[in-house]
Design an enzyme around this catalytic site. Structure first.
Site, mmCIF file in Angstrom:
data_model
loop_
_atom_site.group_PDB
_atom_site.id
_atom_site.type_symbol
_atom_site.label_atom_id
_atom_site.label_comp_id
_atom_site.label_asym_id
_atom_site.label_seq_id
_atom_site.Cartn_x
_atom_site.Cartn_y
_atom_site.Cartn_z
ATOM 1 N N ILE A 62 1.841 -6.505 19.118
ATOM 2 C CA ILE A 62 3.441 -5.749 19.615
ATOM 3 C C ILE A 62 3.522 -6.178 20.801
ATOM 4 C CG2 ILE A 62 2.452 -3.779 18.088
ATOM 5 C CD1 ILE A 62 1.899 -2.250 21.467
ATOM 6 N N ASP A 63 3.482 -7.080 21.252
ATOM 7 C CA ASP A 63 3.616 -7.466 23.005
ATOM 8 C C ASP A 63 3.838 -8.612 22.607
ATOM 9 O OD1 ASP A 63 1.482 -5.592 23.365
ATOM 10 O OD2 ASP A 63 -0.247 -6.912 24.237
ATOM 11 N N GLY A 74 2.769 -3.773 26.652
ATOM 12 C CA GLY A 74 3.458 -4.817 26.470
ATOM 13 C C GLY A 74 2.528 -5.532 27.443
ATOM 14 N N ARG A 114 -11.837 -5.222 19.489
ATOM 15 C CA ARG A 114 -12.062 -5.962 20.753
ATOM 16 C C ARG A 114 -13.275 -6.780 20.926
ATOM 17 N NH1 ARG A 114 -6.523 -6.113 22.117
ATOM 18 N NH2 ARG A 114 -5.649 -3.760 22.570
ATOM 19 N N GLY A 144 -4.129 -12.964 22.037
ATOM 20 C CA GLY A 144 -4.567 -13.916 23.022
ATOM 21 C C GLY A 144 -5.691 -14.078 22.446
ATOM 22 N N GLY A 145 -6.787 -12.966 22.905
ATOM 23 C CA GLY A 145 -8.431 -12.523 23.016
ATOM 24 C C GLY A 145 -8.839 -13.441 21.328
HETATM 25 O O1 F6P Z 1 -2.164 -5.927 23.295
HETATM 26 C C1 F6P Z 1 -1.560 -4.764 22.371
HETATM 27 C C2 F6P Z 1 -1.741 -3.870 23.587
HETATM 28 O O2 F6P Z 1 -1.306 -2.565 22.979
HETATM 29 C C3 F6P Z 1 -1.263 -4.093 25.023
HETATM 30 O O3 F6P Z 1 0.048 -3.402 24.517
HETATM 31 C C4 F6P Z 1 -2.057 -2.706 25.125
HETATM 32 O O4 F6P Z 1 -2.417 -3.006 27.094
HETATM 33 C C5 F6P Z 1 -3.216 -2.679 24.849
HETATM 34 O O5 F6P Z 1 -3.133 -3.124 23.584
HETATM 35 C C6 F6P Z 1 -4.001 -0.891 24.356
HETATM 36 O O6 F6P Z 1 -4.689 -1.281 24.583
HETATM 37 P P1 F6P Z 1 -6.895 -0.557 24.110
HETATM 38 O O7 F6P Z 1 -6.009 0.379 22.502
HETATM 39 O O8 F6P Z 1 -7.338 -1.419 23.720
HETATM 40 O O9 F6P Z 1 -6.245 0.448 25.559
#
Ligand code: F6P
Length: 372
Positions: A133-134, A177, A73, A110-111
């Site tokens: 997936i959101d 989501g 990320r 988005g990011g």
């Molecule tokens: O953006 C996808 C997503 O799976 C969201 O639904 C969730 O809030 C987030 O990523 C979880 O992120 P991470 O895997 O960094 O904990």
């Protein structure tokens, strides 16, 4: 000299990423253009961690979840280096030039799109594909991974029915989501939910309990309640609305950062407390209640055929744009077609479920309580 295109996957992984990489690679290979993979999202191009993607690299990956390039990320302008956070944008431009890239393909949510637009503004040729997936990216009908995750959440809800009914329980299912309710709504409808709580509709706990008690009076001994991780109670609605409005209409960088922090603070205070919510519902209804948090199961697994098809269509359209030298765009899905749309129309815009969306109206008509 043959052209070379760079590619990276960034943000949370989702099923179908490999299918997209394969479609881009195979289509470009036919035209004699090579693909250079960057590892771990934007980190790869910042620190020059590459993976040469020859034709062999695309064999056997269509059906595999995750991403062969790996992901992260980390953002170009906020890259962790040891204990520091450094702006690596200039290093990215340097590595782009060093590899004499024709363009850089960024597949993400988005990011990723905000970062992609930043790189475009630095003069790089960028094309993106929508993946999350959101399903919360603007302009595109859908995103790579959403269909598979919906299937995973739906089959989890399916499995909960028999145990819920055997024990006469309320079953809360926390669904991912982020701040959008697409996944919860889709899997809730497909899985035959009785109540579904979405971030778009702040819920009234009394109304949720009433909907369950009404079912009891009708002789229904159990209830299935998908809860979006971003859903929050009506008491917090004013605070969320104010923070969202401030974030969308910020007048200074300071105000933007403050509203972001405020939203994060509100989310940790009010969202994702499904275990506490279950306790309240148990107290209010007198029914035993259990919680299942689906978590990262929703991001894993084999991509569905719909996601493979979508990723392949978007990937091939991306390659076509490269051949036409059309850059600065995201390839969006529109019905059975794909269209390139300016990155400016996508970056920084979250697509939540409109209150008049056909799925939402259908849920109401089917008697699914949305907690309002
Ligand atoms: O953006 C996808 C997503 O799976 C969201 O639904 C969730 O809030 C987030 O990523 C979880 O992120 P991470 O895997 O960094 O904990």
């Amino acid at each position: 000299m043959p052209k070379c295109v760079g590619i990276l996957t960034s943000g949370g992984d989702s099923p179908g990423l490999n299918a997209a990489i394969r479609a881009i690679g195979r289509t470009l290979n036919q035209e004699g253009i090579s693909l250079l993979g960057f590892r771990d999202g934007y980190e790869g191009i910042a620190f020059d961690r590459t993976m040469r993607l020859t034709a062999n690299a695309f064999s056997g990956i269509l059906t595999v979840g995750g991403t062969i390039l790996r992901t992260s990320r980390n953002k170009p302008n906020k890259m962790p280096v040891g204990k520091n956070i450094i702006d690596m944008t200039d290093a990215i431009v340097e590595n782009y030039n060093k590899h004499q890239l024709e363009c850089l393909v960024c597949i993400g949510g988005g990011g990723t799109h905000k970062s992609a637009l930043r790189l475009k503004k630095k003069g790089l040729n960028i094309i993106t594909l929508p993946k999350t997936i959101d399903n919360d990216l603007a302009v595109t009908d859908t995103t790579i991974g959403f269909d598979t995750a919906t299937g995973t959440a739906t089959s989890a809800i399916d499995s909960l029915h028999s145990t819920a009914s055997s024990h006469k329980r309320i079953m809360l299912v926390e669904v991912m989501g982020h701040r959008a309710g697409w996944l919860t709504l889709a899997s809730g409808i497909a899985g035959g939910a009785d109540v579904a709580l979405l971030p778009e509709i702040p819920y009234d706990l009394n109304k949720v309990a009433d909907a369950i008690k009404k079912r009891t009076r009708q002789g229904k001994v159990f209830s299935i309640v998908p809860v979006a991780e971003g859903a929050y109670p009506i008491e917090a609605a004013k605070l969320f609305n104010a923070a969202i409005e401030r974030k969308e209409n910020f007048k200074s960088k300071k105000e933007k950062n403050e509203s972001k922090e405020e939203l994060n603070r509100l989310s940790s205070k009010y969202c994702g407390h499904t275990i506490e919510l279950a306790q309240s519902l148990e107290d209010m209804t007198g029914l035993e209640t259990r919680v299942t948090i689906l978590g990262h199961l929703q991001r894993g697994g084999t991509p569905s055929s719909a996601d493979r098809l979508l990723a392949t269509m978007l990937g091939a359209a991306c390659a076509e744009c490269i051949l036409k030298e059309k850059y600065g765009v995201m390839i969006a899905a529109k019905g059975q077609h794909t269209i390139p749309v300016p990155l400016e129309d996508v970056a920084g815009i979250r697509k939540t479920v409109p209150l008049d969306h056909p799925w939402l109206l259908n849920a109401r008509k089917m008697g699914i309580s949305l907690g309002d």
